[in-house]
Design a protein around this motif. Structure first.
Motif, PDB file in Angstrom:
ATOM      1  N   LEU A 144       0.842  -1.196   0.000  1.00  0.00           N
ATOM      2  CA  LEU A 144       0.000   0.000   0.000  1.00  0.00           C
ATOM      3  C   LEU A 144       0.877   1.247   0.000  1.00  0.00           C
ATOM      4  O   LEU A 144       1.856   1.325   0.733  1.00  0.00           O
ATOM      5  CB  LEU A 144      -0.914   0.037   1.224  1.00  0.00           C
ATOM      6  CG  LEU A 144      -2.093  -0.926   1.264  1.00  0.00           C
ATOM      7  CD1 LEU A 144      -2.823  -0.790   2.592  1.00  0.00           C
ATOM      8  CD2 LEU A 144      -3.054  -0.690   0.101  1.00  0.00           C
ATOM      9  N   ARG A 145       0.497   2.232  -0.819  1.00  0.00           N
ATOM     10  CA  ARG A 145       1.165   3.542  -0.786  1.00  0.00           C
ATOM     11  C   ARG A 145       0.507   4.410   0.284  1.00  0.00           C
ATOM     12  O   ARG A 145      -0.618   4.143   0.727  1.00  0.00           O
ATOM     13  CB  ARG A 145       1.030   4.237  -2.144  1.00  0.00           C
ATOM     14  CG  ARG A 145       1.733   3.554  -3.302  1.00  0.00           C
ATOM     15  CD  ARG A 145       1.674   4.480  -4.515  1.00  0.00           C
ATOM     16  NE  ARG A 145       0.317   4.950  -4.764  1.00  0.00           N
ATOM     17  CZ  ARG A 145      -0.522   4.426  -5.646  1.00  0.00           C
ATOM     18  NH1 ARG A 145      -0.143   3.403  -6.390  1.00  0.00           N
ATOM     19  NH2 ARG A 145      -1.739   4.907  -5.791  1.00  0.00           N
ATOM     20  N   PRO A 146       1.175   5.501   0.670  1.00  0.00           N
ATOM     21  CA  PRO A 146       0.578   6.407   1.659  1.00  0.00           C
ATOM     22  C   PRO A 146      -0.796   6.941   1.254  1.00  0.00           C
ATOM     23  O   PRO A 146      -1.690   7.056   2.097  1.00  0.00           O
ATOM     24  CB  PRO A 146       1.613   7.536   1.766  1.00  0.00           C
ATOM     25  CG  PRO A 146       2.912   6.872   1.446  1.00  0.00           C
ATOM     26  CD  PRO A 146       2.583   5.858   0.386  1.00  0.00           C
ATOM     27  N   ASP A 147      -0.978   7.270  -0.044  1.00  0.00           N
ATOM     28  CA  ASP A 147      -2.274   7.810  -0.459  1.00  0.00           C
ATOM     29  C   ASP A 147      -3.376   6.758  -0.328  1.00  0.00           C
ATOM     30  O   ASP A 147      -4.537   7.092  -0.017  1.00  0.00           O
ATOM     31  CB  ASP A 147      -2.217   8.330  -1.901  1.00  0.00           C
ATOM     32  CG  ASP A 147      -1.917   7.228  -2.901  1.00  0.00           C
ATOM     33  OD1 ASP A 147      -0.822   6.646  -2.827  1.00  0.00           O
ATOM     34  OD2 ASP A 147      -2.766   6.959  -3.773  1.00  0.00           O
ATOM     35  N   SER A 164      -1.640   0.198  -6.944  1.00  0.00           N
ATOM     36  CA  SER A 164      -0.221  -0.086  -6.651  1.00  0.00           C
ATOM     37  C   SER A 164       0.130  -1.507  -7.070  1.00  0.00           C
ATOM     38  O   SER A 164       1.294  -1.902  -7.013  1.00  0.00           O
ATOM     39  CB  SER A 164       0.082   0.118  -5.163  1.00  0.00           C
ATOM     40  OG  SER A 164      -0.745  -0.702  -4.365  1.00  0.00           O
ATOM     41  N   LYS A 165      -0.873  -2.262  -7.500  1.00  0.00           N
ATOM     42  CA  LYS A 165      -0.645  -3.596  -8.055  1.00  0.00           C
ATOM     43  C   LYS A 165      -1.365  -3.725  -9.386  1.00  0.00           C
ATOM     44  O   LYS A 165      -2.540  -3.368  -9.496  1.00  0.00           O
ATOM     45  CB  LYS A 165      -1.138  -4.689  -7.109  1.00  0.00           C
ATOM     46  CG  LYS A 165      -1.040  -6.098  -7.709  1.00  0.00           C
ATOM     47  CD  LYS A 165      -1.733  -7.144  -6.861  1.00  0.00           C
ATOM     48  CE  LYS A 165      -1.780  -8.500  -7.559  1.00  0.00           C
ATOM     49  NZ  LYS A 165      -2.554  -9.504  -6.794  1.00  0.00           N
ATOM     50  N   ARG A 205       7.553   3.686 -10.214  1.00  0.00           N
ATOM     51  CA  ARG A 205       7.804   4.205  -8.857  1.00  0.00           C
ATOM     52  C   ARG A 205       6.536   4.246  -8.019  1.00  0.00           C
ATOM     53  O   ARG A 205       6.615   4.306  -6.791  1.00  0.00           O
ATOM     54  CB  ARG A 205       8.450   5.592  -8.943  1.00  0.00           C
ATOM     55  CG  ARG A 205       9.894   5.557  -9.447  1.00  0.00           C
ATOM     56  CD  ARG A 205      10.523   6.942  -9.508  1.00  0.00           C
ATOM     57  NE  ARG A 205      11.934   6.872  -9.865  1.00  0.00           N
ATOM     58  CZ  ARG A 205      12.385   6.783 -11.107  1.00  0.00           C
ATOM     59  NH1 ARG A 205      11.524   6.764 -12.113  1.00  0.00           N
ATOM     60  NH2 ARG A 205      13.686   6.716 -11.355  1.00  0.00           N
ATOM     61  N   ASN A 206       5.366   4.248  -8.667  1.00  0.00           N
ATOM     62  CA  ASN A 206       4.110   4.232  -7.926  1.00  0.00           C
ATOM     63  C   ASN A 206       3.583   2.817  -7.704  1.00  0.00           C
ATOM     64  O   ASN A 206       2.715   2.608  -6.861  1.00  0.00           O
ATOM     65  CB  ASN A 206       3.034   5.045  -8.662  1.00  0.00           C
ATOM     66  CG  ASN A 206       3.178   6.533  -8.428  1.00  0.00           C
ATOM     67  OD1 ASN A 206       3.714   6.951  -7.404  1.00  0.00           O
ATOM     68  ND2 ASN A 206       2.723   7.337  -9.371  1.00  0.00           N
ATOM     69  N   LEU A 207       4.089   1.867  -8.472  1.00  0.00           N
ATOM     70  CA  LEU A 207       3.637   0.492  -8.334  1.00  0.00           C
ATOM     71  C   LEU A 207       4.475  -0.237  -7.292  1.00  0.00           C
ATOM     72  O   LEU A 207       5.680  -0.043  -7.190  1.00  0.00           O
ATOM     73  CB  LEU A 207       3.731  -0.233  -9.674  1.00  0.00           C
ATOM     74  CG  LEU A 207       2.744   0.222 -10.752  1.00  0.00           C
ATOM     75  CD1 LEU A 207       3.057  -0.454 -12.078  1.00  0.00           C
ATOM     76  CD2 LEU A 207       1.307  -0.083 -10.335  1.00  0.00           C
ATOM     77  N   LYS A 208       3.805  -1.071  -6.530  1.00  0.00           N
ATOM     78  CA  LYS A 208       4.482  -1.891  -5.524  1.00  0.00           C
ATOM     79  C   LYS A 208       4.593  -3.351  -5.953  1.00  0.00           C
ATOM     80  O   LYS A 208       5.457  -4.082  -5.462  1.00  0.00           O
ATOM     81  CB  LYS A 208       3.714  -1.824  -4.194  1.00  0.00           C
ATOM     82  CG  LYS A 208       3.622  -0.431  -3.579  1.00  0.00           C
ATOM     83  CD  LYS A 208       4.967   0.020  -3.038  1.00  0.00           C
ATOM     84  CE  LYS A 208       4.855   1.337  -2.286  1.00  0.00           C
ATOM     85  NZ  LYS A 208       6.167   1.781  -1.764  1.00  0.00           N
ATOM     86  N   LEU A 209       3.710  -3.771  -6.858  1.00  0.00           N
ATOM     87  CA  LEU A 209       3.642  -5.186  -7.202  1.00  0.00           C
ATOM     88  C   LEU A 209       3.087  -5.340  -8.614  1.00  0.00           C
ATOM     89  O   LEU A 209       2.108  -4.688  -8.978  1.00  0.00           O
ATOM     90  CB  LEU A 209       2.731  -5.907  -6.205  1.00  0.00           C
ATOM     91  CG  LEU A 209       2.652  -7.431  -6.244  1.00  0.00           C
ATOM     92  CD1 LEU A 209       4.021  -8.048  -5.952  1.00  0.00           C
ATOM     93  CD2 LEU A 209       1.623  -7.928  -5.237  1.00  0.00           C
ATOM     94  N   VAL A 210       3.721  -6.199  -9.413  1.00  0.00           N
ATOM     95  CA  VAL A 210       3.222  -6.549 -10.743  1.00  0.00           C
ATOM     96  C   VAL A 210       3.096  -8.065 -10.787  1.00  0.00           C
ATOM     97  O   VAL A 210       4.060  -8.788 -10.522  1.00  0.00           O
ATOM     98  CB  VAL A 210       4.157  -6.061 -11.864  1.00  0.00           C
ATOM     99  CG1 VAL A 210       3.591  -6.445 -13.233  1.00  0.00           C
ATOM    100  CG2 VAL A 210       4.353  -4.551 -11.780  1.00  0.00           C
ATOM    101  N   HIS A 211       1.895  -8.517 -11.135  1.00  0.00           N
ATOM    102  CA  HIS A 211       1.571  -9.943 -11.113  1.00  0.00           C
ATOM    103  C   HIS A 211       1.336 -10.412 -12.543  1.00  0.00           C
ATOM    104  O   HIS A 211       0.477  -9.877 -13.250  1.00  0.00           O
ATOM    105  CB  HIS A 211       0.321 -10.161 -10.261  1.00  0.00           C
ATOM    106  CG  HIS A 211      -0.166 -11.573 -10.227  1.00  0.00           C
ATOM    107  ND1 HIS A 211       0.335 -12.508  -9.353  1.00  0.00           N
ATOM    108  CD2 HIS A 211      -1.116 -12.220 -10.950  1.00  0.00           C
ATOM    109  CE1 HIS A 211      -0.282 -13.657  -9.529  1.00  0.00           C
ATOM    110  NE2 HIS A 211      -1.172 -13.506 -10.501  1.00  0.00           N
ATOM    111  N   PHE A 212       2.097 -11.407 -12.981  1.00  0.00           N
ATOM    112  CA  PHE A 212       1.941 -11.960 -14.324  1.00  0.00           C
ATOM    113  C   PHE A 212       1.236 -13.306 -14.222  1.00  0.00           C
ATOM    114  O   PHE A 212       1.740 -14.235 -13.579  1.00  0.00           O
ATOM    115  CB  PHE A 212       3.305 -12.161 -14.984  1.00  0.00           C
ATOM    116  CG  PHE A 212       4.044 -10.883 -15.267  1.00  0.00           C
ATOM    117  CD1 PHE A 212       3.817 -10.169 -16.438  1.00  0.00           C
ATOM    118  CD2 PHE A 212       4.972 -10.389 -14.364  1.00  0.00           C
ATOM    119  CE1 PHE A 212       4.506  -8.995 -16.702  1.00  0.00           C
ATOM    120  CE2 PHE A 212       5.669  -9.219 -14.623  1.00  0.00           C
ATOM    121  CZ  PHE A 212       5.430  -8.520 -15.802  1.00  0.00           C
TER     122      PHE A 212
END
Length: 393
Positions: A144-147, A164-165, A205-212
């Motif tokens: 999770l990002r702060p926003d 973010s994902k 930079r805004n993404l925390k996770l990328v799921h393929f």
């Protein structure tokens, strides 16, 4: 010189705004009116302080996750659990889609506890390991990002910076030929893939996770591009792969080694070469073992998961597979059941005697030792149902 607005001009502006608002409301299709009503009801009750003392929720998927499918449909959870798409990225941008009327209605249903757009099969409602999510978890969870944290804590329906994902269900091509799978070499939407990939590479930079997931990610050019560009930013997202692990080359091994892995979920479906070759038409057992050894060394703090879709071809290796997996110390072992509509479902679904054999295998000590690491609840329930229904018939 300051010019003051006359009373008539102010009235005209007010009428114009009211007319524009009315037009916006009228332009909402009848299909979306219940969604608007859901949002308005939530906002009204929130204004009255109805949710002021609610400190927990059961699901945060709609606040950070976007699943994108090959036709451009977007959801905040997998399509087998989430009934309500939040839009289509081929008709609007990803940020706009993530904050659509549909997305806000889904979030409202999480806040008010009705979960109107979720299926009853969701593990959140059916498994003890899921519990109420409190502020401590929201404050510390890495994806999770702060926003997004502020949005959840303030009961906001709007997430300004988007997901973010990103879960890539776009590239569904896979030539390996699992007996239970409908995926082929041809299925792919290049337009949707380009939009998804451009968003990911522009927002690393805004993404925390990328799921393929969906097809075989290591066959896709988009996967290589995303991994390459992620290696060039200071704080890249983590990656998750659902894969047969049959198509790694030296270039991909280098990119994976340089990446931050959250997990790799490997579809194996057998415990022996003979069964693997029967179940996976174009698989290579030796290459699979070699690539499992590579992932075990390259995953760092990431997790390895191993999967087994139970069919008539491999049901006799349920227990053996649990032992086979121990070579790589996976974080979890997943036994999956066939769903109606699966390719060759009638030919592959277990009969009564096969279901009884699975139930006997699940009594083996290895499953007691593994505990929650072995995901067998759904399989056990299905086999009990098959055995019971057949006996009653």
């Amino acid at each position: 010189m300051v010019r003051f607005t006359s009373r008539e001009e102010a009235k005209d502006q007010s009428d114009s705004k009211a007319l524009n608002t009315l037009r916006s409301i009228v332009s909402v299709s009848m299909q979306r009116l219940p969604l608007v009503a859901k949002i308005l009801k939530f906002l009204f009750k929130r204004t009255l302080g109805a949710y002021r003392n609610e400190k927990t929720i059961r699901c945060i998927q709609p606040f950070y996750n976007m699943e994108i499918y090959t036709d451009g449909r977007a959801l905040t959870c997998i399509s087998t659990i989430m009934k309500q798409p939040i839009g289509n990225i081929n008709q609007a941008g990803i940020l706009e889609t993530f904050n659509s009327i549909e997305a806000k209605a889904v979030r409202a249903s999480i806040y008010d506890g009705t979960y109107d757009y979720c299926c009853e099969t969701c593990p959140v409602f059916n498994e003890d390991r899921f519990h109420q999510i409190d502020s401590d978890f929201i404050d510390t969870w890495e994806f999770l990002r702060p926003d997004q944290r502020r949005a959840i804590q303030s009961k906001s329906l709007h997430v300004p910076l988007g997901p973010s994902k990103i879960a890539d269900n776009v590239n569904v091509a896979c030539p390996i030929g699992c007996e239970f799978c409908f995926l082929t070499v041809e299925k792919m939407n290049n337009g949707t893939a380009a939009k998804m990939t451009n968003f990911v590479t522009s927002n690393l930079r805004n993404l925390k996770l990328v799921h393929f997931c969906g097809g075989e990610p290591f066959l896709q050019k988009t996967t290589r591009r995303i991994l390459r560009e992620a290696s060039q930013v200071d704080d890249p997202p983590k990656f998750e792969f659902v894969t047969s692990l049959s198509y790694l080359d030296d270039d991909l091994r280098q990119r994976i080694t340089a990446s931050k892995l959250h997990y790799v979920n490997v579809s194996v479906n057998a415990a022996t070469r003979m069964t693997y070759q029967k179940t996976i038409a174009r698989g290579n057992w030796e290459r699979l073992i070699e690539n499992l050894d590579f992932i075990e060394g390259a995953r760092g703090s990431g997790q390895l998961m191993m999967s087994f879709v139970v069919t008539r071809s491999n049901f006799h290796e349920i227990e053996q597979f649990a032992h086979f997996c121990q070579r790589w110390s996976p974080a979890s072992i997943h036994y999956h059941t066939l769903k109606p509509g699966t390719e060759n479902y009638e030919d592959l679904q277990l009969n009564r005697e096969q279901a009884k054999s699975v139930l006997d295998q699940l009594k083996a000590p290895i499953f007691t030792q593994l505990g929650h690491k072995a995901h067998v609840v759904v399989l056990r329930d299905m086999c009990r149902a098959i055995a019971g229904q057949a006996a009653a018939a």
